[in-house]
Scaffold this motif. Sequence first.
Motif, PDB file in Angstrom:
ATOM      1  N   UNK A  54       0.867  -1.179   0.000  1.00 57.66           N
ATOM      2  CA  UNK A  54       0.000   0.000   0.000  1.00 57.66           C
ATOM      3  C   UNK A  54       0.900   1.225   0.000  1.00 57.66           C
ATOM      4  N   UNK A  55       0.656   2.141  -0.919  1.00 56.01           N
ATOM      5  CA  UNK A  55       1.539   3.303  -1.036  1.00 56.01           C
ATOM      6  C   UNK A  55       0.764   4.507  -1.551  1.00 56.01           C
ATOM      7  N   UNK A  56       1.318   5.674  -1.326  1.00 49.54           N
ATOM      8  CA  UNK A  56       0.738   6.886  -1.895  1.00 49.54           C
ATOM      9  C   UNK A  56       0.991   6.882  -3.402  1.00 49.54           C
ATOM     10  N   UNK A  57       0.017   7.321  -4.170  1.00 52.74           N
ATOM     11  CA  UNK A  57       0.156   7.400  -5.624  1.00 52.74           C
ATOM     12  C   UNK A  57       0.861   8.686  -6.029  1.00 52.74           C
ATOM     13  N   UNK A  58       0.636   9.735  -5.264  1.00 49.86           N
ATOM     14  CA  UNK A  58       1.212  11.053  -5.529  1.00 49.86           C
ATOM     15  C   UNK A  58       1.519  11.710  -4.196  1.00 49.86           C
ATOM     16  N   UNK A  63      -8.897   7.595  -4.257  1.00 47.76           N
ATOM     17  CA  UNK A  63      -8.691   9.041  -4.078  1.00 47.76           C
ATOM     18  C   UNK A  63      -9.629   9.539  -2.992  1.00 47.76           C
ATOM     19  N   UNK A  64      -9.168  10.526  -2.254  1.00 44.51           N
ATOM     20  CA  UNK A  64     -10.023  11.167  -1.259  1.00 44.51           C
ATOM     21  C   UNK A  64      -9.565  12.600  -1.063  1.00 44.51           C
ATOM     22  N   UNK A  65     -10.494  13.436  -0.619  1.00 43.72           N
ATOM     23  CA  UNK A  65     -10.146  14.804  -0.264  1.00 43.72           C
ATOM     24  C   UNK A  65     -10.943  15.185   0.963  1.00 43.72           C
ATOM     25  N   UNK A  66     -10.330  15.971   1.795  1.00 34.07           N
ATOM     26  CA  UNK A  66     -10.943  16.393   3.056  1.00 34.07           C
ATOM     27  C   UNK A  66     -10.806  17.903   3.198  1.00 34.07           C
ATOM     28  N   UNK A  67     -11.869  18.552   3.697  1.00 37.75           N
ATOM     29  CA  UNK A  67     -11.794  20.007   3.881  1.00 37.75           C
ATOM     30  C   UNK A  67     -10.829  20.374   4.997  1.00 37.75           C
TER      31      UNK A  67
END
Length: 89
Positions: free
Chosen positions: A28-32, A64-68
């Motif tokens: 498991x790794x970060x893509x960017x 992918x995910x994004x958080x405020x």
Amino acid sequence: MAGFNLDDYVDVAERIQNFYERFPEGRLTAAIQPYIQDVGGKPFVVYAALAYRAPDDPLPGEGWAWEPIPGPTPYTKDSELMNAETAAW
């Protein structure tokens, strides 16, 4: 609107453990590199993750995910990157 039913919820730590049990050579790794994105005048932290089932996996799973920022609750404030990362997994 019905509330959330958490009866079948599996937390991130258990999901990661299950992944490695099923794919012992997985990774498991970060893509960017995570980054901050402005959307409508509000900042969000963006995270992308890759799940390789084997060292030579030609098509890893991608999330992918994004958080405020700041997080809107006491549980997400000051933990925005961590929440984005675990949501991507």
